[in-house]
Design a protein around this motif. Sequence first.
Motif, PDB file in Angstrom:
ATOM      1  N   VAL A  51       0.821  -1.215   0.000  1.00 51.35           N
ATOM      2  CA  VAL A  51       0.000   0.000   0.000  1.00 51.35           C
ATOM      3  C   VAL A  51       0.858   1.270   0.000  1.00 51.35           C
ATOM      4  O   VAL A  51       0.588   2.205  -0.753  1.00 51.35           O
ATOM      5  N   CYS A  52       1.907   1.275   0.805  1.00 49.09           N
ATOM      6  CA  CYS A  52       2.660   2.525   0.989  1.00 49.09           C
ATOM      7  C   CYS A  52       3.437   2.936  -0.254  1.00 49.09           C
ATOM      8  O   CYS A  52       3.446   4.119  -0.601  1.00 49.09           O
ATOM      9  N   PHE A  53       4.074   1.991  -0.899  1.00 45.56           N
ATOM     10  CA  PHE A  53       4.924   2.385  -2.022  1.00 45.56           C
ATOM     11  C   PHE A  53       4.158   2.983  -3.205  1.00 45.56           C
ATOM     12  O   PHE A  53       4.615   3.973  -3.770  1.00 45.56           O
ATOM     13  N   PRO A  54       3.004   2.433  -3.567  1.00 43.10           N
ATOM     14  CA  PRO A  54       2.265   3.094  -4.649  1.00 43.10           C
ATOM     15  C   PRO A  54       1.907   4.534  -4.292  1.00 43.10           C
ATOM     16  O   PRO A  54       2.005   5.432  -5.115  1.00 43.10           O
ATOM     17  N   VAL A  55       1.531   4.746  -3.009  1.00 44.91           N
ATOM     18  CA  VAL A  55       1.156   6.099  -2.579  1.00 44.91           C
ATOM     19  C   VAL A  55       2.374   7.017  -2.668  1.00 44.91           C
ATOM     20  O   VAL A  55       2.315   8.120  -3.231  1.00 44.91           O
ATOM     21  N   LEU A  56       3.508   6.552  -2.154  1.00 45.85           N
ATOM     22  CA  LEU A  56       4.737   7.352  -2.188  1.00 45.85           C
ATOM     23  C   LEU A  56       5.147   7.634  -3.633  1.00 45.85           C
ATOM     24  O   LEU A  56       5.526   8.746  -3.978  1.00 45.85           O
ATOM     25  N   MET A  57       5.042   6.578  -4.454  1.00 43.36           N
ATOM     26  CA  MET A  57       5.457   6.710  -5.845  1.00 43.36           C
ATOM     27  C   MET A  57       4.546   7.687  -6.591  1.00 43.36           C
ATOM     28  O   MET A  57       5.000   8.431  -7.451  1.00 43.36           O
ATOM     29  N   ASN A  58       3.287   7.682  -6.212  1.00 40.82           N
ATOM     30  CA  ASN A  58       2.330   8.585  -6.831  1.00 40.82           C
ATOM     31  C   ASN A  58       2.679  10.036  -6.493  1.00 40.82           C
ATOM     32  O   ASN A  58       2.644  10.919  -7.353  1.00 40.82           O
ATOM     33  N   GLU A  59       3.046  10.244  -5.231  1.00 39.66           N
ATOM     34  CA  GLU A  59       3.439  11.593  -4.809  1.00 39.66           C
ATOM     35  C   GLU A  59       4.715  12.018  -5.536  1.00 39.66           C
ATOM     36  O   GLU A  59       4.856  13.151  -5.974  1.00 39.66           O
ATOM     37  N   PHE A  60       5.634  11.061  -5.667  1.00 40.73           N
ATOM     38  CA  PHE A  60       6.889  11.340  -6.371  1.00 40.73           C
ATOM     39  C   PHE A  60       6.590  11.709  -7.825  1.00 40.73           C
ATOM     40  O   PHE A  60       7.153  12.665  -8.365  1.00 40.73           O
ATOM     41  N   ALA A  61       5.680  10.966  -8.450  1.00 36.84           N
ATOM     42  CA  ALA A  61       5.332  11.200  -9.858  1.00 36.84           C
ATOM     43  C   ALA A  61       4.718  12.593 -10.005  1.00 36.84           C
ATOM     44  O   ALA A  61       5.046  13.338 -10.936  1.00 36.84           O
ATOM     45  N   ARG A  62       3.868  12.941  -9.030  1.00 34.69           N
ATOM     46  CA  ARG A  62       3.210  14.259  -9.080  1.00 34.69           C
ATOM     47  C   ARG A  62       4.277  15.386  -9.053  1.00 34.69           C
ATOM     48  O   ARG A  62       4.247  16.318  -9.846  1.00 34.69           O
ATOM     49  N   ALA A  63       5.239  15.233  -8.127  1.00 31.90           N
ATOM     50  CA  ALA A  63       6.301  16.233  -8.009  1.00 31.90           C
ATOM     51  C   ALA A  63       7.170  16.244  -9.267  1.00 31.90           C
ATOM     52  O   ALA A  63       7.548  17.307  -9.768  1.00 31.90           O
TER      53      ALA A  63
END
Lengths: 478, 311
Positions: free
Chosen positions: A34-46
Amino acid sequence: MPPDLQLVWLVTRRELKDHFRDWRVLLPLAILTVCFPVLMNEFARAAVSFLNRFNANLILDRLVPFSILIIGFFPITVSLVVALESFVGEKERGTIEPLLCTPLENWHLYFGKLLVGIVTPLVASYLSIILYLLMVSQQALNIPSSLALLQLFLLTTAHAILMVSAAIVISVQSTSIKAANLLASFIVIPVAILMQGESVILFWGNIEVLWLAVVGVLILAALLIRVGISHFQREYLLGREIDVINLRWIWRSFWGYFRAGTTSLLGWYRTAVLRALARLVVPVLFMLAIALVGVWMGYDWSMDNVPGILENAGPDYQARLSEQAFLSPEILDFPDRISAPALFMHNSSVVLGILLAGLVSFSVLGILVYLINIGLLGGVFGLFQILGLPTTPLFLAGVVPHGVFEIPALILASAAVLRIGVMLVTPQTGKSIGEVVIELLADWLIVFIGIVLPLLAIAAAVEVYVTPGILLAFLREG
Amino acid sequence: MIETRDLSKQFGDFWAVDGISLDIKPGQILALLGQNGAGKTTTVRMLTALLSPTRGWARVAGYDVMKHGRAVRSAVGVLTEQHGLYMRMTADEYLNFFGQMYRLSPEFRNTRSLDLMDYFGLAEVAHRRIGEYSKGMRQKLALARALLHDPAVLLLDEPTSAMDPESARLVRNEIARLKSSKRTIVICTHNLAEAEELADIIAVVYRGRLLIMGTLEELKNKVLGAPEYEVKLSGPWDAGQLRLPEGMELLSRKPEGFRFKVNHPETANPQLISSLVSSAASVVSIQEGPRSLEQVYLKVMAESRGEIHAA
């Protein structure tokens, strides 16, 4: 389900149930999923807002596939923990013996454990990727094509199979979980390097090349599974209690095999070398066939690509190439430009390179290096033809004099490497994997020292002192 | 049945088992005695086709352990040195899992599991995680696993260790019942009283070698010699009137009795009693001197250690 597969599934199902009752497996898996997709999504947004400022569209396009590759990988790391302790963990807890006492065949147990290692983390991995894709779909990012997605899912699966199959080989051969965990670096580091390579391919833009990575990783995983099953012995799981590097035993086994009970050099050649050569008959035939394929591939590549390259370079370059390559009076200065010992060292290092590449890949990469070396011959042959040079006489004068020593040396050394790979994936009753490796390395060294090195030394001397003279005499006559 | 000839196993330079030959028929129990590390477990593992012999051969339930490992494992029930239970499973799940391994039909599996759990007093805790069981309960469950497929051959390593006396009695009764139903049984044990009670054949192993093997009586006679008897009398008696039957050896004499040794007590002792009665000696008791398996074992071990030290 066939009865044999039922037994495999029985082993898998029990362990899966066990995992789902163990928070130490479930919790990290849930967090990673669960955590990595969320983190990766935030990274992608930035990353999107940053890259948009520079119009870096290519990187933007590749960002999602790269993220998928990374997200898919994290839950797989759990597979290492599960697989590493599969056999050795049961051994430490004392549960392996009742299991081994059942009528299960080795392969039932092996595949049962393999499936356990793969299934749980892979399901988590897929869930993680799907979760990420759902989040990405809410943003202004392009979701990769279905073919690219298929590639990424397959690559993730291939990584899982590769890591689990390697971990199980370690688990079977280790005597404690601690030892298995320490040996895990031999899996993590190569897979990390592999992923870096795959990421480079992704960003490089040639996503089709990833298919080769998928196939390559799956082949390596299949070979590892084969090695694991071939060297799986119930006896080893029960017989050894501690890991000891017995250097004396290693040296004694190696020396005994290398010397083959002889006391003189002549005796060694008659016994050890002849025996080693006899064992290489089939591999040599195989390497000859590969050589033919390699020469043809090199020739074909030259005929397809060189004319275009020359055309782009212009007629002046073509004329200069013919002149510099083959008609230079400096040809007789060859011994001054490169010494025979240097050439000998170079060729020997190529042969050693084939061994090293072969050792880490069950011969596959070693044979690839051999194929490239032999392919060069075909390439040069094609180049001669394109340049309108007398191909066959040039070959006879410029390659054959030292080639008659160098090429057999290369074939023999590569055949010995091929044999190492084949024997590693073949069941050897009554021998540990360590004993098999020692014998194979001794065999390789017998061929290397007894035949290959002398041939390479002669080839280097001929190439430096004889070939240039013959070539020049031929060119003068021509 | 179990048949072995020159069965040997080498690990590196060390011979864990060296030349063991056995013949155990259906309905017989062999007790393997010996120190820790004597080679008992290695022998059992070879009989289960888990380890392959370095030398010699073994046939278990009619199958060669080298050639037919799977058939051997199907025919053998093994209680391993460590009980090896999965702690997160319940007892019924555990037995069901192993029942499936042995490809038992669901009906047989269920009935047999229930019967065994009932017999060993585990029925009430069948749905509890094994991790919650006491040591003795775990041992009983492991034994139930070994008996689950009703094997023709049983190899039991310390079957009653960690059990309370009541449970141990239960297990011993079950072993005796299995013996009467023509099972071939090997017990590795340090419990000499148990071996004495159950075994038809006793074998003592030391450093991988079979030191001695035979029935309890054979071992006693061989190691301790002829049986000794003690005669107690009510008062002083005239020793001059006593005629010892042939084959009897007087060991000591006191005013209130004497001790003797005899090779064939079944014929000599009645003659002695007649002689004592006719000479008006008032006999209080005639009793065989204590000769336990423990004495045999300790003497055999002491002798073998002495031989090795002497060598």
